[in-house]
Write a protein that holds these residues in place. Structure first.
Motif, short mmCIF file in Angstrom:
data_model
loop_
_atom_site.label_atom_id
_atom_site.label_comp_id
_atom_site.label_asym_id
_atom_site.label_seq_id
_atom_site.Cartn_x
_atom_site.Cartn_y
_atom_site.Cartn_z
N GLN A 233 0.69 -1.29 0.08
CA GLN A 233 0.06 0.00 -0.33
C GLN A 233 1.12 1.45 0.14
N ARG A 236 1.64 1.75 -3.75
CA ARG A 236 0.98 2.62 -4.19
C ARG A 236 1.11 3.83 -3.72
N THR A 262 4.23 0.84 -8.97
CA THR A 262 3.52 -0.12 -9.00
C THR A 262 3.80 -1.70 -9.34
#
Length: 506
Positions: A233, A236, A262
Motif C-alpha cells: 500500500q 502504491r 506499481t
C-alpha cells in the motif's frame, strides 16, 4: 535413509483436498496426522500405501520397504474369517506353512484373549475388529505402519495396550497415525503433521505442544502478511504521488519510476500469502430445552443384566437432575452398554428400575450412528423428522459441513466425521433436555470435539455419557459413576479409573 518420502503431493477428488505436501518418514518416527473431517487424511494414507494415485507430486519408498495400511473398516471378505485366519491370510500363500507362527506372536503382542482368536470377525466388536486388522499388518513385519483412527471403538485398557505395543516396535519401524484422540497423540507420537489444503505444517512435537506451536506460527504468518500488505500500500501511494508529479512535469524518468513502484507492489501482493484460516468442517451446536423436573432420570437400585440374564451390577439409588453431566466409567464388558439400553427402555416407558420424568425430551446418539437410516439421503432424513422446509434443511446441513452435492446422496457415502456431524445436527434439532450419548466423539475431528465440549458444557440440559476419550471426559463431566465389581459407585474424579484402565486393570 528415509523409508518413505513425499514431494509436492496433491490430491483432488471432486475438490482439492491438499496440495504441495512434502513429508519424510525416517526409521523410528512416530508421527500424528491431524486435520478436520473430510480434508483428505484417509485418502492421503491410501496414496502413501499405493492404493490411490495422487493428482500431483510423487511418493518414494525405500527399496524393499514394506508399507502396511491399517484402515478404519474391515473389508467385507474378511468378516466371515476368524481373527487367526485373517492374520494368516495376510502372509504370502507360500509362507503360511513355515511362517504361520507369526500369527500367534502378533496376537500375543496385542493381548488378544485365546477365546476370541477363533471367532469370526463379524461376531466381534468394532474394537476387536480394529485389533484384528492391526494383527494382519503386524504379521507382515512392515517397515511403515499407516494407522487410520487406531483408537476408535477401543476402551481405555485397549488404548493402553495399543500405546505400549507401538512403543515396543523396533526403532527401525516408522508409524504415521491419523487420530482425533488428543491424549493418545500426546502419548504415542513425538511429531505432528497438520494437513492443510495448502502449506501443511510439520512440528517435531507431540500434539498439544505442536498445537501451541501451530497457533504461534499462524499468528506470525498473519503479522507478516499484514506487514507485506502495508508495504504494498505504501508503494502504491508513492507511485500515485510520482504519477501526478510526472504528468505535471512531463518527466519520462518519473513515469518509469511510477511503473516500477506499481509493479513491485503487485509482486508483493501476488507473493504474500494470507495466514491459514481453518474452514470449519461444520458447526456443532446443541440447543437443549428447559425442564423443571427435579430429577430427569431416577435409578431405583436397577439390576443391569447381560443378555443371558446374568446380573452385571446394581445401580443403587441415583438421580440425574438438570445441569448434571454424568460420565459412566467402566471397562468393556462391565455393562455400560446394557445400562444405556436400560435408560433407552425407560425413556420409551418400558424400563424396570429406571424411571424418566414426564418432561424429559431425550436426544440419543449411539456410537454406531444407528439413529438414522444410512440408505436415505441427509435431506430425506431431516425432512422425515422435522418440519423445516427445503431451504432451511439445506442450510442446516451445509452448516453442519455437508455440502449440497452430499445432501442428495445416501448418507452411507458420507465420511465417518460427516455422519457424526449429521447425528449431532439431528440432536440439536430435537432440542432435548437430556442427552444420552454413547461415544459421541467417535469420528469427530478435534475441532468438532472441542465445539461439542463447549456446547455441552454451557448447555443447561443434563447428559449421561459413555466415552473413552479422556480429554472429552475431563472437559464435560461434572459427575462420574464407576462400575466397580457388581456396584455402581459415584467417584470424585475419573483419573484413578484412567490410570488403572491404561495399565490394564480396568
Amino acid at each position: 535413509m528415509s523409508l518413505l518420502s513425499v514431494s509436492g503431493l496433491g490430491l483432488t477428488l471432486g475438490e482439492t483436498l491438499f496440495t504441495g505436501l512434502s513429508l519424510t518418514l525416517q526409521p523410528g518416527d512416530r508421527v500424528g496426522l491431524v486435520a478436520a473431517n473430510g480434508r483428505g487424511k484417509s485418502s492421503l494414507l491410501r496414496v502413501l500405501a499405493g492404493q490411490v494415485d495422487p493428482s500431483q507430486g510423487s511418493v518414494t519408498r525405500a527399496r524393499g520397504a514394506c508399507v502396511a495400511l491399517v484402515a478404519q473398516e474391515v473389508p467385507g471378505p474378511l468378516l466371515p474369517l476368524t481373527m487367526r485366519a485373517a492374520a494368516l491370510g495376510a502372509l504370502p500363500a507360500e509362507a503360511r506353512d513355515y511362517d504361520g507362527w507369526r500369527v500367534d506372536v502378533a496376537l500375543d503382542d496385542l493381548a488378544v484373549p485365546p477365546e476370541l482368536r477363533d471367532r469370526p470377525l463379524a461376531a466381534l466388536s468394532g474394537g476387536w475388529q480394529r485389533t484384528a486388522l492391526l494383527a494382519c499388518a503386524a504379521v507382515t513385519e512392515p517397515d511403515v505402519y499407516l494407522l487410520d483412527e487406531p483408537t476408535n471403538h477401543l476402551d481405555l485398557a485397549r488404548i493402553g495396550v495399543l500405546t505400549r505395543w507401538l512403543a515396543a516396535l523396533p526403532r527401525s519401524v516408522a508409524v504415521l497415525a491419523v487420530s482425533h484422540d488428543r491424549a493418545f497423540l500426546d502419548t504415542a507420537t513425538a511429531r505432528t503433521v497438520f494437513l492443510r489444503e495448502v502449506a501443511s505444517r510439520d512440528f517435531a512435537l507431540p500434539y498439544s505442544a505442536a498445537r501451541a506451536a501451530l497457533e504461534g506460527a499462524d499468528e506470525a504468518d498473519a503479522r507478516a502478511y499484514q506487514n507485506r500488505m502495508q508495504e504494498a500500500q505504501h508503494l502504491r501511494r508513492q507511485a500515485a504521488k510520482l504519477k501526478n508529479i510526472g504528468i505535471n512535469s512531463g518527466s519520462d524518468l518519473l513515469k518509469v519510476k511510477t511503473r516500477q513502484l506499481t509493479e513491485r507492489a503487485a509482486r508483493i501482493e501476488a507473493e504474500a500469502r494470507p495466514a491459514h484460516r481453518e474452514g470449519a468442517a461444520g458447526a456443532i451446536r446443541l440447543e437443549g430445552s428447559a425442564s423443571h423436573a427435579r430429577a430427569l432420570l431416577a435409578f431405583e437400585d436397577a439390576a443391569i443384566a447381560a443378555p443371558d440374564g446374568r446380573i452385571l451390577f446394581r445401580t443403587g439409588q441415583k438421580w440425574i437432575v438438570p445441569g448434571d453431566r454424568v460420565v459412566l466409567l467402566g471397562p468393556n464388558g462391565a455393562g455400560k452398554s446394557r445400562m444405556m439400553a436400560a435408560v433407552r427402555a425407560a425413556l420409551s416407558g418400558a424400563g424396570e428400575g429406571v424411571r424418566a420424568a414426564a418432561s424429559v425430551r431425550a436426544g440419543i446418539s449411539d456410537q454406531d450412528l444407528g439413529q438414522f437410516d444410512a440408505n436415505r439421503t441427509p435431506h430425506e432424513i431431516l425432512s422425515a423428522r422435522f418440519d423445516l422446509g427445503d431451504q432451511a434443511i439445506r442450510s442446516a446441513l451445509a452448516g453442519a459441513g455437508i455440502a449440497m452435492a452430499r445432501q442428495a446422496a445416501p448418507a452411507r457415502s458420507l465420511s465417518g466425521g460427516q455422519k457424526a456431524r449429521l447425528a449431532m445436527l439431528i440432536l440439536r434439532l430435537e432440542r432435548p433436555n437430556l442427552y444420552v450419548l454413547d461415544e459421541p466423539t467417535n469420528h469427530l475431528d478435534i475441532e468438532g470435539q472441542e465445539a461439542l465440549e463447549e456446547e455441552i458444557a454451557r448447555d443447561a440440559a443434563a447428559a449421561l455419557i459413555v466415552s473413552h476419550d479422556r480429554a472429552f471426559v475431563r472437559a464435560v463431566g461434572t459427575r462420574f459413576w464407576r462400575i466397580a465389581g457388581r456396584r455402581l459407585d459415584e467417584v470424585e474424579s475419573p483419573e484413578d479409573f484412567f490410570r488403572e484402565a491404561e495399565a490394564g486393570g480396568g
